[in-house]
Every structure is written in structure tokens, then in C-alpha cells.
Design an enzyme around this catalytic site. Structure first.
Site, PDB file in Angstrom:
ATOM      1  N   ASP A 177       0.822  -1.210   0.000  1.00  7.91           N
ATOM      2  CA  ASP A 177       0.000   0.000   0.000  1.00  7.91           C
ATOM      3  C   ASP A 177       0.859   1.264   0.000  1.00  7.91           C
ATOM      4  O   ASP A 177       2.087   1.207   0.127  1.00  7.91           O
ATOM      5  CB  ASP A 177      -0.910   0.017   1.222  1.00  7.91           C
ATOM      6  CG  ASP A 177      -1.904  -1.126   1.227  1.00  7.91           C
ATOM      7  OD1 ASP A 177      -2.342  -1.527   0.134  1.00  7.91           O
ATOM      8  OD2 ASP A 177      -2.234  -1.618   2.324  1.00  7.91           O
ATOM      9  N   TYR A 209       6.088 -10.391   6.369  1.00  9.08           N
ATOM     10  CA  TYR A 209       6.148  -8.951   6.609  1.00  9.08           C
ATOM     11  C   TYR A 209       6.746  -8.691   7.982  1.00  9.08           C
ATOM     12  O   TYR A 209       6.587  -9.493   8.905  1.00  9.08           O
ATOM     13  CB  TYR A 209       4.751  -8.327   6.571  1.00  9.08           C
ATOM     14  CG  TYR A 209       4.168  -8.109   5.199  1.00  9.08           C
ATOM     15  CD1 TYR A 209       4.245  -6.866   4.575  1.00  9.08           C
ATOM     16  CD2 TYR A 209       3.516  -9.141   4.529  1.00  9.08           C
ATOM     17  CE1 TYR A 209       3.687  -6.658   3.319  1.00  9.08           C
ATOM     18  CE2 TYR A 209       2.960  -8.940   3.271  1.00  9.08           C
ATOM     19  CZ  TYR A 209       3.052  -7.701   2.678  1.00  9.08           C
ATOM     20  OH  TYR A 209       2.506  -7.496   1.435  1.00  9.08           O
TER      21      TYR A 209
END
EC number: 5.4.99.12
Length: 258
Positions: free
Chosen positions: A52, A110
Site C-alpha cells: 500500500d 512482513y
């Protein structure tokens, strides 16, 4: 036609995210523009995980097809010379034509970085979330146990999420303290839009003592985004690794800091 794999690193501050957008600059657009110039033909890339706005990557995996003959060094050094300083290719290799960086992936990793100190850091301000209050990592890790396995993560998906299913399989979710840094490492088959940042926002409430570890289970079972905490800021999140059936790539961000 040959299929090439790229391992790339980027700092996401100046981009609207990975995916090409008509209204603003994306990492994908910059990479495709540089690759197309070296190939002297239009190049379109596929990535392992679409990050994002403001999210970074230390080991994003990309693949593209081209019938232009270029040595591997040209795909790396030549393209890097055309890329901005906040996007760089770390490695390149030719792979089987059936390889797809997104659909061949088994899992993705992540890291979310928290700088837990009474005083903010001018150096790390754009690289991690600053939290000046003491965090109880033991309780945060207790809460993480409720996230493991295949579950419905509707409570942690954004209203803009376009996934057909809210189910995701989380293999690892753990907080690790290294000096003043606290690293949240999460490994899963895939993630919903804003899912990791929404998880971090809620886990911070547990770490600060506002909620018990068991509260995370209650939020999960509610399947309601309004029951979870606010979304953690984007600049602390890093895409750090991908595993494939025959190989894997991983570069933990904290190892670059310390």
C-alpha cells in the site's frame, strides 16, 4: 520468450503503493518504465505482494517476460541506473516460464517495526512507528497465538478490500525485541487489504494494557472491522520475504538497522 525474476528493494514514502495508478506515482510504474527502456519494448511485471501507499519492501519479488536478449547484468545494473534512488534491483535470475511471482508463492513475510523509546529518533522517524509508552511484549505474543491457522479475518480487513474471501492462513505471528526496536514478524499465505496494519493497531492496545490478550480472539470472532483498533501507520511496515516451492527470498529489515 524468457521469464526473469527480480528481487527488489524500495522505500515507499514517495509512492502511492506498488500498483500502477492513473493519478499518482507507483513503484510498478517506475520499474516498468526502466525495464521497458532497457528492453526497447513494453514490459509489464507481476509482483509477489502489492504493498500500500507508504509501505516499504526489502525483498519484493517480481517477474516479467521478454524476448529481448540482454545479459543479466543489464537487467540489474542497467535498470538500476534508470531507477530513482528509492527503488533498486538487488538480484536477477532467469526462471522457468511457468513461474509466477504471485501465484507460485507459498507464503509471504512482513515485518512491522516499532521504535519503543521515551524519545523519538530523527533518524528512524520515517522508517518505523514511534511508541513512547512501554509495551508488554509477553502479552502481545499471547494475543498473537489467537491469530494462527486458517481463520476469517473480516475484523482486520479494510472496507476497500476486494478479496473474494476473508480467510487467510497465518503460520507465524510474533513480536521480538531488539534493543529499542520491537519487530512484529508475520508469515501467511496471503494478506487482506490493511490486514497487518490493522492487526498491529489492535495488538498495540494489548501491549499498552488497554485490552487483554483474549480480546483479540473476541475481535476475530466478531467478524466486524469496527470492533478492532485503528490502523497502524504505513511507514512501519515492510515486505521482507517470499517462499516458493524451490527457493525463498528473505531480508529482515531489523538486520539492516542493527
Amino acid at each position: 520468450m524468457k521469464n526473469y525474476l527480480l528481487q527488489i528493494e524500495y522505500f515507499g514514502k514517495n509512492y502511492c503503493g506498488w500498483q500502477r495508478q492513473s493519478h499518482s506515482l507507483s513503484v510498478q510504474e517506475e520499474l516498468e518504465k526502466a525495464l521497458s527502456k532497457i528492453a526497447n519494448q513494453n514490459i509489464e511485471v507481476t509482483c509477489a505482494g502489492r504493498t500500500d501507499t507508504g509501505v516499504h519492501a526489502t525483498s519484493q519479488i517480481v517477474n516479467f517476460y521478454s524476448n529481448a536478449y540482454r545479459p543479466l547484468s543489464a537487467w540489474q545494473r542497467g535498470v538500476n541506473a534508470l531507477l530513482p534512488q528509492d527503488i533498486k534491483i538487488l538480484a536477477v535470475q532467469q526462471v522457468d516460464n511457468n513461474f509466477n511471482s504471485r501465484f507460485t508463492a507459498i507464503n509471504r513475510t512482513y515485518n512491522y517495526i516499532i521504535y519503543n523509546s521515551a524519545t523519538s529518533s530523527p533518524i528512524f522517524a520515517e522508517h518505523c512507528l514511534w511508541e513512547n509508552r512501554e509495551l508488554d511484549i509477553d502479552k502481545m505474543n499471547q494475543a498473537c497465538e489467537y491469530l494462527l491457522g486458517e481463520q476469517d479475518f473480516s475484523s482486520f480487513r479494510s472496507s476497500q478490500c476486494q478479496s473474494n474471501t476473508p480467510f487467510r492462513n497465518i503460520q507465524k505471528a510474533e513480536f521480538i525485541k531488539q534493543g529499542s526496536f520491537i519487530v512484529f514478524e508475520v508469515v501467511g499465505n496471503a494478506f487482506l487489504h490493511h490486514m497487518i496494519r490493522n492487526l498491529v493497531g489492535s495488538l498495540l492496545k494489548v501491549g499498552l494494557g488497554f485490552e487483554s490478550p483474549e480480546w483479540i480472539k473476541v475481535v476475530l470472532e466478531a467478524k466486524d472491522r469496527t470492533q478492532a483498533a485503528e490502523t497502524a501507520k504505513a511507514h512501519g511496515l515492510y515486505f521482507v520475504g517470499v517462499e516458493y516451492p524451490e527457493f525463498s527470498f528473505k531480508r529482515q529489515i531489523i538486520k539492516l538497522f542493527c
